[in-house]
Write an enzyme that holds these catalytic residues in place. Structure first.
Site, short mmCIF file in Angstrom:
data_model
loop_
_atom_site.label_atom_id
_atom_site.label_comp_id
_atom_site.label_asym_id
_atom_site.label_seq_id
_atom_site.Cartn_x
_atom_site.Cartn_y
_atom_site.Cartn_z
N SER A 106 37.26 28.42 36.79
CA SER A 106 38.16 28.25 37.93
C SER A 106 37.83 27.00 38.74
O SER A 106 36.67 26.63 38.87
CB SER A 106 38.03 29.48 38.85
OG SER A 106 38.66 29.24 40.09
N TYR A 129 43.71 23.84 40.34
CA TYR A 129 44.60 23.96 41.49
C TYR A 129 44.83 22.55 42.01
O TYR A 129 43.88 21.78 42.16
CB TYR A 129 43.95 24.80 42.60
CG TYR A 129 44.03 26.30 42.38
CD1 TYR A 129 45.25 26.92 42.15
CD2 TYR A 129 42.89 27.09 42.42
CE1 TYR A 129 45.33 28.31 41.97
CE2 TYR A 129 42.95 28.47 42.24
CZ TYR A 129 44.19 29.06 42.01
OH TYR A 129 44.27 30.42 41.83
N THR A 155 47.45 25.97 37.08
CA THR A 155 48.01 27.19 37.68
C THR A 155 49.22 26.83 38.53
O THR A 155 49.11 26.01 39.45
CB THR A 155 46.94 27.92 38.50
OG1 THR A 155 45.87 28.24 37.61
CG2 THR A 155 47.48 29.19 39.13
N LYS A 230 49.90 27.69 33.36
CA LYS A 230 49.50 29.09 33.56
C LYS A 230 50.32 29.70 34.68
O LYS A 230 50.23 29.24 35.84
CB LYS A 230 48.01 29.15 33.91
CG LYS A 230 47.50 30.55 34.28
CD LYS A 230 46.00 30.53 34.53
CE LYS A 230 45.44 31.90 34.82
NZ LYS A 230 45.70 32.37 36.18
N HIS A 254 49.11 36.14 37.51
CA HIS A 254 47.93 35.93 38.33
C HIS A 254 47.23 37.27 38.61
O HIS A 254 46.73 37.52 39.71
CB HIS A 254 48.32 35.24 39.64
CG HIS A 254 47.25 34.35 40.21
ND1 HIS A 254 47.40 33.00 40.35
CD2 HIS A 254 46.01 34.62 40.67
CE1 HIS A 254 46.30 32.48 40.90
NE2 HIS A 254 45.44 33.45 41.10
C1 FNR Z 1 42.01 35.48 39.48
N1 FNR Z 1 42.93 34.63 38.85
C2 FNR Z 1 42.80 33.27 39.03
N2 FNR Z 1 43.68 32.43 38.41
C3 FNR Z 1 43.56 31.09 38.54
O1 FNR Z 1 44.35 30.36 37.96
N3 FNR Z 1 42.55 30.57 39.31
C4 FNR Z 1 41.65 31.33 39.96
O2 FNR Z 1 40.75 30.83 40.63
C5 FNR Z 1 41.79 32.74 39.84
N4 FNR Z 1 40.93 33.57 40.50
C6 FNR Z 1 41.01 34.93 40.32
C7 FNR Z 1 40.10 35.76 40.93
C8 FNR Z 1 40.15 37.13 40.70
C9 FNR Z 1 39.13 38.02 41.34
C10 FNR Z 1 41.14 37.69 39.86
C11 FNR Z 1 41.20 39.16 39.56
C12 FNR Z 1 42.06 36.85 39.27
C13 FNR Z 1 43.91 35.16 37.90
C14 FNR Z 1 43.30 35.26 36.50
O3 FNR Z 1 43.13 33.99 35.94
C15 FNR Z 1 44.17 36.06 35.54
O4 FNR Z 1 45.49 35.57 35.60
C16 FNR Z 1 44.17 37.57 35.84
O5 FNR Z 1 42.93 37.98 36.33
C17 FNR Z 1 44.50 38.37 34.59
O6 FNR Z 1 44.65 39.71 34.89
P1 FNR Z 1 43.49 40.83 34.72
O7 FNR Z 1 42.83 40.61 33.36
O8 FNR Z 1 42.54 40.63 35.86
O9 FNR Z 1 44.25 42.09 34.80
#
Ligand code: FNR
Length: 367
Positions: A106, A129, A155, A230, A254
């Site tokens: 991330s 980001y 993202t 994404k 997300h």
């Molecule tokens: C995320 N996700 C996320 N996506 C992204 O593009 N940058 C980020 O920094 C984050 N940070 C983040 C933190 C936490 C705690 C969660 C739960 C999710 C989204 C992540 O990449 C992904 O899309 C989802 O987590 C997928 O779903 P599941 O596997 O958590 O159900």
């Protein structure tokens, strides 16, 4: 007691973590309708297994952007992993490379791109980001490139942060002993206390709400790395992403943390796959907790899946060993699903191996 599936880590994480941290990891946006759907929708898809096929050898390997990986199960970017465990992203990186798969780091990691690279070899992607300050973005992308990251996952579903009510109630903020390491020294590595979610305020201050398709093209002028978009969940945007030069699409909502009442990603997958027409690979994340879920996504046309929460929950419970175990359990379940469905390689998994609720013609029975 022995852990026998991925979902069990959530309860352990809940016991171990401070409430503010657990809630941040677990929550979805608003009513959390989409959060529940991301899981439940998998149960609307059933198997049509084939029998009496010699499944004594199963090959789960695949390639992503030409990189060979051991299985189509990869790690999604999740922010601030050192809140879960002191080793944070280091542990995740090591677990991913031990499993022979890809980790996505991330932008908001608590370890920098260079630090993660220093953990050893591994195929890694960098999630981006886009900040208002484009110099910062360009510098960061260059650093990721130099640190050996192989692709950018851009993202696109976060012009503003979704309304996560637990974070508002808890006044969520990154603990002061941690920082967003990729931005250290840039005055953007810390998060101030706010009257609501500290992260929502941070995003409002730093992230570029004006981001548009032309910026996907701009990104290609500052890097040669392939770009995955994404956060696509419609056919229209899949076509635009390909036109804008995306090397791949990640069907993602997300983790249900942005717009509530979007469909589960597994429901949106097929329309995106159809729109992509094989021009670029399509991936999925959201709610994948079982090997059967992985199979269903592949049967609907995904080239692979990513997991988010299982990584932070297992990190909290057992550090690197936990993340390794999550990847191992999913791998074994997926292998078993392939065997019981009569598929020996990923290319043998077809749409005919599943039936979705929406496939069945709902005609009244003929008299
Ligand atoms: C995320 N996700 C996320 N996506 C992204 O593009 N940058 C980020 O920094 C984050 N940070 C983040 C933190 C936490 C705690 C969660 C739960 C999710 C989204 C992540 O990449 C992904 O899309 C989802 O987590 C997928 O779903 P599941 O596997 O958590 O159900």
């Amino acid at each position: 007691m022995e852990i026998t599936n991925v979902s069990e880590y959530e309860a352990i994480a809940k016991e171990k973590l401070p409430k503010m941290v657990f809630d941040y990891y677990a929550s979805g946006a608003e009513d959390q309708w989409t959060l529940n759907q991301n899981r439940q929708a998998f149960s609307r898809i059933l198997f049509r297994p084939r029998i009496l096929i010699d499944v004594s050898k199963i090959d789960m390997t695949t390639t992503v952007l030409g990189f060979k990986i051991s299985m189509p199960i990869m790690i999604a970017p999740t922010a601030m992993q050192k809140m879960a465990h002191p080793e944070g992203e280091y542990a995740t990186a090591r677990a991913a490379s031990a499993a022979g798969t890809i980790m996505t780091l991330s932008s908001w990691a608590t370890s920098s791109v260079e630090e993660v690279a220093s953990t050893g070899p591994g195929i890694r992607f960098f999630q981006l980001y886009v900040y208002k300050d484009r110099h910062v973005v360009a510098q960061l992308v260059r650093r990721a490139e130099r640190a050996g990251f192989k692709a950018i996952a851009l993202t696109v579903d976060t012009p503003r942060l979704g309304r996560r009510e637990a974070d508002i109630k808890n006044r969520f903020v990154l603990p002061p002993f941690l920082s967003l390491k990729n931005f250290e020294g840039l005055d953007m590595g810390k998060m101030d206390q706010a009257n609501d979610s500290g992260l929502a305020s941070y995003v409002a201050g730093q992230i570029d709400r004006s981001l548009s398709w032309k910026d996907v093209k701009w990104l290609q002028t500052i890097t040669d790395l392939p770009i995955f978009v994404k956060g696509v969940i419609t056919a229209e945007d899949a076509r635009l992403a390909i036109q804008a030069g995306a090397a791949g699409i990640i069907v993602s909502n997300h983790g249900a943390r942005q717009l509530d009442y979007v469909p589960a990603t597994i429901m949106a997958l097929e329309e995106v796959v159809k729109a992509a027409q094989g021009r670029v690979p399509v991936f999925l994340d959201g709610g994948v907790r079982r090997g059967t879920d992985v199979f269903k996504a592949l049967a609907l046309g995904a080239s692979g899946i990513f997991i988010g929460r299982p990584v932070v929950f297992s990190l909290a419970a057992e550090g690197e060993a936990g993340v390794r175990k999550v990847l191992q359990m999913l791998r074994e379940e997926f292998e078993l699903t392939m065997a019981l469905s009569g598929c020996r390689s990923l290319k043998e998994i077809t749409r005919d191996h599943i039936v979705a609720e929406w496939d069945r013609p709902r005609l009244p029975p003929r008299l």
